[in-house]
Scaffold this motif. Structure first.
Motif, short mmCIF file in Angstrom:
data_model
loop_
_atom_site.label_atom_id
_atom_site.label_comp_id
_atom_site.label_asym_id
_atom_site.label_seq_id
_atom_site.Cartn_x
_atom_site.Cartn_y
_atom_site.Cartn_z
N GLY A 69 0.89 -1.08 -0.12
CA GLY A 69 0.04 0.06 -0.05
C GLY A 69 0.75 1.28 0.06
O GLY A 69 0.43 2.25 -0.58
N THR A 70 2.08 1.21 0.52
CA THR A 70 2.84 2.52 0.65
C THR A 70 3.35 2.60 -0.78
O THR A 70 3.40 3.88 -1.17
CB THR A 70 4.10 2.18 1.56
OG1 THR A 70 3.46 1.71 2.94
CG2 THR A 70 4.72 3.54 1.82
N ALA A 97 2.58 5.50 7.02
CA ALA A 97 2.93 5.41 5.62
C ALA A 97 2.25 6.52 4.67
O ALA A 97 2.87 6.71 3.55
CB ALA A 97 2.24 3.94 4.94
N ASP A 182 -6.00 7.84 0.14
CA ASP A 182 -5.34 6.71 1.01
C ASP A 182 -6.75 5.81 1.56
O ASP A 182 -7.31 6.13 2.49
CB ASP A 182 -4.56 7.16 2.16
CG ASP A 182 -3.80 6.05 2.90
OD1 ASP A 182 -4.33 4.85 2.63
OD2 ASP A 182 -2.78 6.11 3.51
N ALA A 184 -6.29 2.70 2.04
CA ALA A 184 -5.72 1.15 2.56
C ALA A 184 -6.49 0.55 3.51
O ALA A 184 -6.40 -0.84 3.37
CB ALA A 184 -4.12 1.74 3.27
N GLU A 185 -7.32 1.35 4.20
CA GLU A 185 -8.07 0.69 5.32
C GLU A 185 -9.64 0.47 4.89
O GLU A 185 -10.44 -0.06 5.91
CB GLU A 185 -7.96 1.52 6.55
CG GLU A 185 -6.68 1.58 7.01
CD GLU A 185 -6.57 2.35 8.53
OE1 GLU A 185 -7.42 2.96 8.71
OE2 GLU A 185 -5.43 2.81 8.70
N SER A 206 -4.24 -1.24 0.46
CA SER A 206 -3.40 -2.23 0.59
C SER A 206 -3.79 -3.47 1.05
O SER A 206 -4.91 -3.61 1.43
CB SER A 206 -2.96 -1.41 2.16
OG SER A 206 -2.03 -2.52 2.79
N LYS A 211 -4.96 -6.18 6.87
CA LYS A 211 -6.10 -5.38 6.30
C LYS A 211 -7.36 -6.30 5.98
O LYS A 211 -7.26 -7.44 6.21
CB LYS A 211 -5.64 -4.69 4.91
CG LYS A 211 -4.41 -3.58 5.30
CD LYS A 211 -5.00 -2.36 5.77
CE LYS A 211 -4.09 -1.78 6.71
NZ LYS A 211 -2.78 -0.99 5.98
C1 LIG Z 1 -1.61 -0.14 6.06
C2 LIG Z 1 -1.71 1.29 5.76
C3 LIG Z 1 -1.10 1.87 4.73
C4 LIG Z 1 0.20 0.97 4.06
O1 LIG Z 1 0.13 -0.08 3.28
P1 LIG Z 1 1.07 -1.41 3.39
O2 LIG Z 1 0.57 -2.05 2.56
O3 LIG Z 1 1.41 -1.80 4.71
O4 LIG Z 1 2.31 -0.63 2.87
C5 LIG Z 1 -0.87 3.03 4.36
N1 LIG Z 1 -2.01 4.10 4.82
C6 LIG Z 1 -2.73 3.51 5.67
C7 LIG Z 1 -4.13 4.42 6.35
C8 LIG Z 1 -2.68 2.18 6.30
O5 LIG Z 1 -3.38 1.78 7.22
#
Ligand SMILES: *Cc1c(COP(=O)(O)O)cnc(C)c1O
Length: 409
Positions: A69-70, A97, A182, A184-185, A206, A211
């Motif tokens: 995700g990063t 991240a 973002d 990711a969550e 992510s 996750k």
């Molecule tokens: C998990 C997360 C990321 C990064 O994802 P990775 O796959 O661990 O690199 C970025 N932003 C948020 C808000 C996250 O929770």
């Protein structure tokens, strides 16, 4: 379960983790397929299929798989045209991240506060910051405090709850800023009727182990813009112009997801709806169990939101509850229950001490009082009940300590 209070000596029981992967579908079958066919690395049909599947699910035209995700955020920011020494506005309440990805581009994160109800980026504070703390200079929106150009906004859908996107998109348009979400969550979350990732701009997911779904490690950039999607693929595969002569047009990255990882993701996506339903059920049961308990305030869901409740989180008012969030964390830890505070606010992070931050009192206070509780998709009802009982037993037990058993050493 015993109700007698024995300081520091709860019965030994299996650990209940905060959030662990749930693997119970076609993962073995699809990964075996990779092994059987020899397509194990970063080219293969599962990468394409996984990309198509995520794009279809969220309602975006294109998706590009990446290694985490990063990396997805880093690429998202590059696609948005963020340049070194510019600034990207993001909430102070996020995992590091988000802010690190901004630094990878050479730009600087600028932190603003979240709103107190749903803990997401606050459109009002955003507009106030852009109006009061920034001014136009040489045709560029400039942060008065740093003299740097503000070029993008990164809303973060915290804890699986969507950000109020419409006002943020309107503000972005008004000030000529790019938006990189973002997400990711927040895979599976909806803003009104649209899935997070069904976006006019760029959104990043992510698939890390904790996750909603996981590929072991992985990420995805989604967009409706074909040229951006092509550029994302190009940048994440070493910017290769000629595969035979190895001619590379610019400095790219090796951010590819492997076929094995994509095969796992393909299987996980097949059951995403069940996972979201389970997370929401976990949140519903916690919320019900804590109703009326003084000092426990579960996370809320906005009118506009369909939250995945990725990590169920509760605010602990120490005076009302009789125990603060960190004490409750330790209390649960002694009972082999893994809980977790929210991340250190970005405006307090030593890693980002050189970045500009507005006042972030809501983020700071949430950091003091919030605790995330076990929320794994595979959480059994027995384990769930054990967590709830342990939380509910915490406050009265504290009163007993205060009342008499002062020296438990
Ligand atoms: C998990 C997360 C990321 C990064 O994802 P990775 O796959 O661990 O690199 C970025 N932003 C948020 C808000 C996250 O929770």
């Amino acid at each position: 379960m015993s109700t007698t209070f024995e300081p520091g000596a709860p019965a030994a029981q299996g650990t209940i983790p905060l959030s662990v992967p749930h693997v119970a579908g076609n993962e073995w079958k699809y990964i075996k397929d990779c092994l059987d066919t020899g397509w194990v690395s970063s080219v293969g049909s599962y990468v394409d299929r996984f990309e198509g599947q995520v794009a279809d699910y969220v309602g975006a035209k294109y998706a590009v798989a990446v290694c985490n995700g990063t990396a997805a955020l880093h690429i998202g920011l590059l696609l948005a045209g963020v340049e070194p020494d510019e600034e990207v506005i993001l909430p102070s309440l996020t995992f590091i991240a988000s802010a690190n990805a901004v630094r990878y581009t050479g730009a600087w994160p600028t932190f603003i506060d979240v709103e107190p109800d749903y803990w997401q980026m606050d459109p009002e504070r955003l507009e106030t910051f852009l109006t009061k703390d920034c001014h136009m200079s040489g045709g560029r929106l400039t942060n008065r405090h740093t003299s740097r150009t503000v070029s993008a906004i990164m809303p973060v859908h915290i804890l699986g709850h969507p950000v109020d996107l419409t006002p943020i998109r309107m503000i972005a348009a008004k000030f000529g800023l790019q938006v990189v979400e973002d997400a990711a969550e927040a895979l599976g979350a909806k803003y009104y009727d649209a899935f997070v990732g069904n976006t006019e701009s760029i959104a990043c997911f992510s698939f890390n182990g904790n996750k909603l779904i996981t590929t072991g490690g992985g990420g995805m950039v989604v967009t409706n813009d074909e040229s951006l999607a092509k550029r994302a693929k190009y940048l994440t595969t070493q910017a290769k112009d000629d595969p035979l002569e190895f001619i590379h047009g610019e400095v790219g990255y090796n951010y590819r997801l492997t076929n094995i990882q994509a095969a796992m993701g393909y299987a996980q996506m097949e059951v995403l709806d069940n996972y979201v339903a389970k997370k929401r059920e976990i949140a519903r049961i916690y919320t019900e169990a804590f109703r009326g308990i003084p000092g426990l305030y579960p996370m809320q869901e906005a009118q506009y939101a369909f939250s995945t409740h990725w990590l169920f989180t509760v605010r602990v008012d120490s005076r009302q509850f009789g125990m603060g969030s960190r004490e409750l964390l330790r209390w649960l830890g002694l009972r082999s229950i893994q809980a977790r505070p929210l991340w250190q606010p970005m405006h307090m992070s030593p890693a980002h001490r050189l970045s500009y931050a507005g006042a972030c009192p809501v983020t700071a206070s949430l950091h003091d009082v919030c605790l995330s509780l076990p929320s794994s998709v595979g959480l059994t009802s027995d384990d769930h009940q054990r967590v709830i009982n342990s939380v509910l037993e915490a406050a009265p037990a504290r009163e007993m300590v205060a009342a008499g058993k002062r020296h438990d050493a």
